[in-house]
Design an enzyme around this catalytic site. Structure first.
Site, PDB file in Angstrom:
ATOM      1  CB  ALA A  74      50.392  48.774  32.352  1.00  0.00           C
ATOM      2  CD  GLU A  75      48.783  44.021  36.066  1.00  0.00           C
ATOM      3  OE1 GLU A  75      48.102  44.468  35.117  1.00  0.00           O
ATOM      4  OE2 GLU A  75      48.527  44.291  37.253  1.00  0.00           O
ATOM      5  CG  HIS A 109      41.690  38.714  43.384  1.00  0.00           C
ATOM      6  ND1 HIS A 109      42.395  38.857  42.209  1.00  0.00           N
ATOM      7  CD2 HIS A 109      41.048  39.887  43.581  1.00  0.00           C
ATOM      8  CE1 HIS A 109      42.180  40.071  41.724  1.00  0.00           C
ATOM      9  NE2 HIS A 109      41.368  40.721  42.526  1.00  0.00           N
TER      10      HIS A 109
END
Lengths: 321, 318
Positions: free
Chosen positions: B50-51, B120
């Protein structure tokens, strides 16, 4: 726990100060002396007052875009508040924040915030700091029904519950997220019901009854100080004014609904109760109101007499030295 | 001198600074074992994925007297926390009139080369440079990683440490003795007289390899590594360009509104530097596309030593 008469009168004074401060702020905003945007808390005074009455000075709170009430209830200086609204260098944020970003970290008021739900993780970090320090401090997140539908609410409460952080999450459910009704956006009518999903207590209280708010907060604070983790308190309340003080802003709320809530005025109800108990007389109440008006007038004078910031200030405080 | 990897150098910086300051603590979605063993699971916490929340938690804890160290892991995940980074962390000190300090370290990995496709493999530091209120570093060697990261942890502001995916196993000399590297000080990685290459992170090493090739052609290349993007060592960049009169900028990010564009402006906006320039600036950057998966395409999209050599020849031929 029964409160002393003195403490109850102090709570009344805070509620009325919030109301009078905002009436003045609204007038001065419409006169063009206060800029940008002002969100009024009038009608919801019992929530901030009841919650903060259950806190210690070193406990921390975070506010929303509708922040004057939280500031005043936590003990902020009216002069520095008004000076901030007036954009002066003597304001809490040196005129760089305005109504939407008032903060006073020295009294544990971690700021108003222009992003709905933006403050919830931040104050949860204050709760983590309190836990790491281990001195029994607690932290309170104020937010609205709108924020309860946003990710940060769920992420933060989950972490606080998993880590048993000393947090109290206070939802001020005023039935509207800006102009959108909670009825059309909440999957469950009670935000407090969501507490079950995080295995923490969740209670609904009458947000227009300052003592009911106080009692629920007391219980949550005791739990938090005792390392038992967070609680969620939903205060059902209502704002009397539009989402902002901007003239002509959309307000879809029916007049009959607004009137019905005004008849449940948290201040009138509290005064009536205090008079019944013999805690305050009509004369003393009038005198209190006059004192408050004088104090607010003083804060306006302070703001007007304060200079605007020097232009060099624009490039100061981007970074801490 | 002993050699350790870029990744190990980062871990050493963390351990030393967490020993030094009990107000530091570490949050990440995977808690590093070495840190948990030494500092315990109170100060080294594994968080939910949960950045947004953990970034906000860092802001609140920093404003309450702590010095949080957050690892977002890949920079991709920082985008999940954009409200907390952009609207809160970057602005909160200024917006509240400088009342309190917000010392926060955000670590995150950037760049390509791992065949993990578009999400990414990003290098979006210029997006953050565009905000006022965040400092950021981009080390290219284990020495700089350790020294800069220690400085970052001690800094009283939110600082992002962008760390190159491609360099994690890269070994280099790092002294046993304590040291720090200041923010805002570029490092000349190779002296030269004909042309300046300002290179970032992994491309510092590609630029050094290119310089060897060019040396055989009689071109003397200087390689300057800014090391920190905010503050940017404008004086060093201008001085180097004034010396050689030519500038190539090598960045693994795309060119559009990138760090490379900023560096070009730093050189060319300065009258004294511009007057000494013998050729236009050349940028050697990734193509302006999302990064593709298959190796043939990925390697084509990213710049390398060959592209740098070609870029230098182009500038030298003007």
């Amino acid at each position: 726990m029964a409160l002393t008469q003195e403490k109850q009168r102090e709570m009344l004074r805070i509620m009325q100060t919030i109301r009078r401060f905002e009436e003045r702020a609204s007038d001065d905003y419409r006169a063009g002396d206060i800029y940008g945007v002002v969100h009024c808390y009038i009608g919801e005074e019992a929530v901030a007052t009841g919650v903060c009455a259950a806190l210690n000075p070193d406990d921390q709170i975070i506010s929303t875009h509708r922040g004057h009430g939280h500031c005043i209830a936590k003990g902020a200086d009216l002069k520095r508040m008004m000076a901030e609204l007036y954009g002066r260098e003597t304001g809490y944020c040196k005129g760089k924040g305005g109504s939407m970003h008032i903060a006073d970290f020295s009294i544990g008021m971690l700021g108003a915030n222009g992003i709905v739900a933006g403050g919830i993780p931040i104050v949860t970090g204050a709760g983590l700091a309190a836990q790491l320090e281990g001195k029994g401090r607690v932290a309170v997140s104020f937010f609205g029904d709108g924020a309860s539908n946003a990710g940060p609410f769920h992420e933060s409460i989950n972490i606080a519950a998993a880590w048993k952080l000393p947090m109290i999450y206070v939802c001020e459910n005023n039935l509207y997220a800006a102009s959108t009704s909670a009825a059309s956006t909440l999957a469950h009518r009670d935000v407090a019901a969501r507490a079950a999903g995080y295995d923490i207590p969740g209670v609904v209280v009458d947000g227009n009854d300052v003592m009911e708010v106080y009692d629920a907060t007391q219980e949550a604070v005791a739990r938090a100080r005792n390392s038992e983790g967070p609680s969620l308190i939903e205060c059902k309340t209502y704002r009397w004014r539009g989402h902002t003080e901007r003239v002509g802003g959309a307000d879809p709320r029916p007049q009959s609904e607004i009137r019905a809530w005004q008849e449940r005025d948290p201040i009138e109800r509290f005064v009536a109760g205090l008079m019944d108990q013999g805690c305050i007389t009509q004369e003393a109440w009038q005198e209190m109101d006059e004192d408050i008006l004088a104090e607010i007038e003083e804060s306006v004078q302070f703001a007007i007499e304060s200079p605007f910031p020097d232009l060099e200030a624009a490039v100061e405080d981007v970074f801490a030295e | 001198m002993r050699k350790i990897s870029y990744a190990q150098a980062g871990m050493e910086a963390l351990v030393e600074e967490m020993r030094r300051d009990p107000k530091t603590f570490h949050l990440s979605t995977d808690a590093p074992d070495a840190l948990v063993e030494e500092f315990g699971s109170e100060r080294v916490r594994a968080t939910p994925i949960a950045e947004g929340a953990l970034t906000g938690i860092a802001v609140g804890a920093a404003g309450s007297g702590f010095r949080p160290i957050i690892n977002w892991s890949m920079v991709t995940f920082s985008f999940v926390a954009m409200d907390q980074i952009v609207n809160q962390a970057a602005k909160i000190h200024y917006m509240f009139g400088g009342q309190v300090k917000f010392p926060i370290t955000f670590r995150t990995s950037v760049g390509g080369g791992r065949r993990v496709a578009a999400q990414h493999s990003q290098s979006p530091y210029s997006m953050f440079m565009n905000l006022a209120g965040l400092k950021m570093i981009l080390p290219s060697t284990p020495y700089d990683m350790k020294g800069l990261l220690k400085t970052v942890i001690r800094d009283d502001n939110p600082v992002i440490s962008f760390e190159s995916n491609r360099l994690m196993d890269f070994a280099g000399e790092v002294p046993e003795e304590p040291y720090t590297v200041p923010l805002g000080k570029a490092d000349i990685k190779r002296e030269g007289t004909d042309i300046t290459i300002v290179a970032l992170a992994w491309l510092v090493h590609e630029a050094l390899a290119a310089a060897e090739v060019l040396d055989k052609e009689g071109v003397s290349v200087e390689v300057l590594d800014p090391r920190t993007l905010v503050p940017l060592d404008c004086d060093a960049i201008r001085a180097a360009v004034q010396k050689t009169g030519r500038l190539v900028i090598a960045d693994e990010a795309g060119p559009t509104a990138g760090a490379s564009a900023e560096i070009a402006a730093v050189a060319t906006e300065d009258a004294e530097t511009f007057a000494k320039m013998k050729a236009p600036v050349k940028r050697v950057c990734a193509l302006h596309v999302p990064i593709p998966y298959t190796p043939q395409l990925e390697d084509h999209v990213f710049p390398d030593r060959d592209n740098i050599v070609a870029g230098v020849r182009e500038v030298m031929d003007v």
